[in-house]
Design an enzyme around this catalytic site. Structure first.
Site, PDB file in Angstrom:
ATOM      1  N   HIS A  15     -29.821   4.171 -73.051  1.00  0.00           N
ATOM      2  CA  HIS A  15     -29.636   4.761 -71.721  1.00  0.00           C
ATOM      3  C   HIS A  15     -28.155   4.871 -71.361  1.00  0.00           C
ATOM      4  CE1 HIS A  15     -28.437   0.931 -69.963  1.00  0.00           C
ATOM      5  NE2 HIS A  15     -29.425   0.374 -70.654  1.00  0.00           N
ATOM      6  N   GLU A  84     -35.581  -3.650 -72.276  1.00  0.00           N
ATOM      7  CA  GLU A  84     -34.560  -4.574 -72.769  1.00  0.00           C
ATOM      8  C   GLU A  84     -35.156  -5.977 -72.808  1.00  0.00           C
ATOM      9  OE1 GLU A  84     -32.183  -5.614 -74.594  1.00  0.00           O
ATOM     10  OE2 GLU A  84     -30.605  -4.410 -73.659  1.00  0.00           O
TER      11      GLU A  84
END
Length: 175
Positions: A15, A84
């Site tokens: 990202h 994550e």
């Protein structure tokens, strides 16, 4: 890519920049937005991805990955397995304020067990459960630095991509 041969090609995108990545703060499962620079990083991938055919477009369910996907390519299918690592009680802590043992474990990507968080073994199992469930073909995956690092280590490398970066892997060949 010929998907009839059973191979999976992974186009892994970390990202774009977030306030947390800019400040060097552990974000983990915190649902932080992109910065303006992060939006620009994601949008800069659009010409690279334009016109390419993918058998699946996937994203972590956290907004920094979802926003990156929408800006870089289009609407993804979200999946929490692409999140994550959960840093537990260390989420939101500045890198510089982490105890040296936490910094060392994260840097080595080994032996790091955050309080109330996720181990590397748990992260790896979660990520691999997603990858192994993918059908043959080319897959575009918008995710996080730790996830990309897990997958690159499966190929015998150790990549920690900068925000807004792309890594292409032949999963079966592990390269």
């Amino acid at each position: 890519m010929d998907s009839s041969n059973g191979h999976r090609e992974l186009w892994l995108v970390r990202h774009g920049q977030t306030p947390a990545s800019l400040a060097r703060t552990l974000a983990g499962w915190a649902d932080v937005p992109l910065t303006q620079e992060g939006e620009a990083q994601a949008a800069a991938l659009r010409p690279v991805l334009a016109g390419r055919r993918f058998d699946g477009v996937w994203s972590s369910d956290l907004r920094r990955a979802l926003s990156s996907a929408r800006l870089a390519y289009g609407e993804p299918t979200p999946d929490a397995r692409l999140r994550e690592m959960s840093f537990g009680r260390l989420e939101g802590v500045l890198w510089e304020r982490l105890e040296p043992r936490w910094q060392d474990g994260l840097t080595r990507f080994e032996g790091f067990v955050p309080p109330d968080g996720e181990t590397f073994t748990e992260l790896r199992a979660r990520v691999l459960s997603f990858i192994e469930a993918l059908p043959a073909g080319r897959h575009l995956v918008f995710t996080h630095g730790g996830v990309v690092r897990v997958l690159s280590r499966e190929a015998g490398e150790d990549y920690f991509l900068p925000t807004g970066s792309l890594l292409v892997m032949d999963w079966e060949a592990r390269r």
